[in-house]
Write an enzyme that holds these catalytic residues in place. Structure first.
Site, mmCIF file in Angstrom:
data_model
loop_
_atom_site.group_PDB
_atom_site.id
_atom_site.type_symbol
_atom_site.label_atom_id
_atom_site.label_comp_id
_atom_site.label_asym_id
_atom_site.label_seq_id
_atom_site.Cartn_x
_atom_site.Cartn_y
_atom_site.Cartn_z
ATOM 1 N N LYS A 52 0.839 -1.211 0.000
ATOM 2 C CA LYS A 52 0.000 0.000 0.000
ATOM 3 C C LYS A 52 0.871 1.257 0.000
ATOM 4 O O LYS A 52 0.598 2.212 -0.735
ATOM 5 C CB LYS A 52 -0.952 -0.025 1.211
ATOM 6 C CG LYS A 52 -2.004 -1.122 1.087
ATOM 7 C CD LYS A 52 -2.736 -1.413 2.393
ATOM 8 C CE LYS A 52 -3.651 -2.628 2.225
ATOM 9 N NZ LYS A 52 -4.321 -3.030 3.477
ATOM 10 N N GLN A 96 -4.000 -1.751 9.796
ATOM 11 C CA GLN A 96 -3.943 -3.091 9.212
ATOM 12 C C GLN A 96 -4.462 -4.131 10.206
ATOM 13 O O GLN A 96 -4.017 -4.188 11.350
ATOM 14 C CB GLN A 96 -2.489 -3.403 8.796
ATOM 15 C CG GLN A 96 -2.346 -4.683 7.997
ATOM 16 C CD GLN A 96 -3.056 -4.621 6.636
ATOM 17 O OE1 GLN A 96 -2.966 -3.648 5.913
ATOM 18 N NE2 GLN A 96 -3.772 -5.684 6.295
ATOM 19 N N ASP A 119 -10.615 2.636 4.576
ATOM 20 C CA ASP A 119 -10.899 1.200 4.485
ATOM 21 C C ASP A 119 -12.402 0.946 4.475
ATOM 22 O O ASP A 119 -12.845 -0.165 4.194
ATOM 23 C CB ASP A 119 -10.266 0.448 5.674
ATOM 24 C CG ASP A 119 -8.990 -0.284 5.280
ATOM 25 O OD1 ASP A 119 -8.797 -0.537 4.081
ATOM 26 O OD2 ASP A 119 -8.199 -0.607 6.189
#
Ligand code: NAD
Length: 291
Positions: A52, A96, A119
């Site tokens: 990412k 994450q 997200d």
């Protein structure tokens, strides 16, 4: 059978974003900035976050990697998120997952400002997505929709079966596929570990999304001729012939299923790269909305 090539489509999306960023730079405007929070030393998480951050650099976004030790307390992690929420420079925050067992995923996700939740896991964004309102759509489901859209897969009226009901993949995919949109307009069956007669349900499906995390679970006997198959699974399976010691396996037994399909995603090179492209799109949107 056509491969739905996530690598190619993801690259095309990232190339478009690169042009948009160059435009922002030329106009002297704010450049998107993603903050990625990584707790502990989980090998797979390290790889995902690195990919990412790399994608940000390639497109021209700013990125900040916040590395925190495995033992960090939940309160300290929440304080880090609070700081990022208040930092005007930061447009998007991703934490994450999975987090260490002593930290509640829910508390952490809920602490991220919905306007920076690239997200798309915050209840505000999930709720807006369910209502069909503008929102950050979770990256993997959004990536799947972008892939179907790119290949103009005619999903309208299809019987879709989603295997797996997690909040980050299966459930949101089932909602997006049922939306009155293109892609969408499917009649969706959401299956899970308590589903009976999964094989016969799958055999009715025009489109199957396999998101259960069981390597090569979906086999040819479960798939009807001409079906579209999307493989979300990524599991590290021990493989001594590889330098890394593992090989990546999807949830679909590709070699037996692919010949029956109209379209299928490979693993790797299918949904994985699309997840990153979708995250990059969400980060661009966050920057536009926040600046
Ligand atoms: P999860 O473990 O949270 O959820 C798995 C779901 O599958 C559960 O809802 C469970 O009920 C269901 N399930 C388990 N066994 C089943 C069975 N035998 N029959 C029917 N349903 C069953 O997993 P997740 O976070 O949704 O991830 C699923 C897979 O997708 C994993 O392999 C993960 O690594 C992968 N993943 C990939 C990406 C990507 O970018 N490609 C992103 C996220 C997750």
């Amino acid at each position: 059978m056509q491969i739905l090539d996530g690598k190619v489509v993801s690259q095309a999306i990232r190339d478009e974003l690169k042009i948009s960023v160059a435009q922002l730079v030329a106009e002297g405007r704010k450049i998107p900035h993603l903050a990625a929070v990584l707790v502990g030393n989980n090998g797979a998480s390290e790889t995902y976050v690195a990919a990412k951050v790399k994608a940000c650099a390639e497109i021209g976004y700013k990125s900040t990697m916040v590395r925190l030790e495995e033992e960090i307390t939940e309160n300290k992690l929440l304080a880090v998120i609070e700081e990022l929420n208040g930092d005007y420079e930061v447009d998007g925050i991703l934490v994450q997952l999975p987090l260490p067992a002593h930290i509640s995923d829910e508390n952490v996700i809920n602490a991220i400002s919905p306007s920076k939740d690239v997200d798309g896991f915050h209840p505000v964004n999930i709720g807006r997505m369910v209502q069909g309102l503008p929102s950050f759509v979770p990256a993997t489901p959004y990536g799947i929709m972008l892939l179907l859209e790119h290949y103009k897969v005619a999903t309208k009226g299809m019987n879709a079966v989603v295997i797996g009901r997690s909040n980050i993949v299966g459930r949101p995919v089932s909602i997006l596929l049922s939306n009155n949109s293109a892609p969408g307009n499917c009649t969706v069956t959401l299956c899970h570990s308590h589903t009976k007669n999964l094989e016969s349900i799958c055999l009715q499906a025009d489109l199957i999304v396999a998101a259960l995390g069981k390597p090569e679970f979906l086999v040819a006997e479960m798939v009807k001729e001409g079906a579209v198959v999307i493989d979300v699974g990524i599991t590290r399976v021990n493989d001594t012939s590889k330098k890394s010691g593992f090989t990546l396996k999807g949830d679909v037994h590709f070699n037996s299923v692919a010949p029956k399909c109209s379209y299928i995603t490979p693993v790797p090179g299918g949904v994985g790269p699309m997840t990153i492209a979708a995250l990059m799109k969400n980060t661009f949107l966050a920057c536009q909305q926040n600046s």
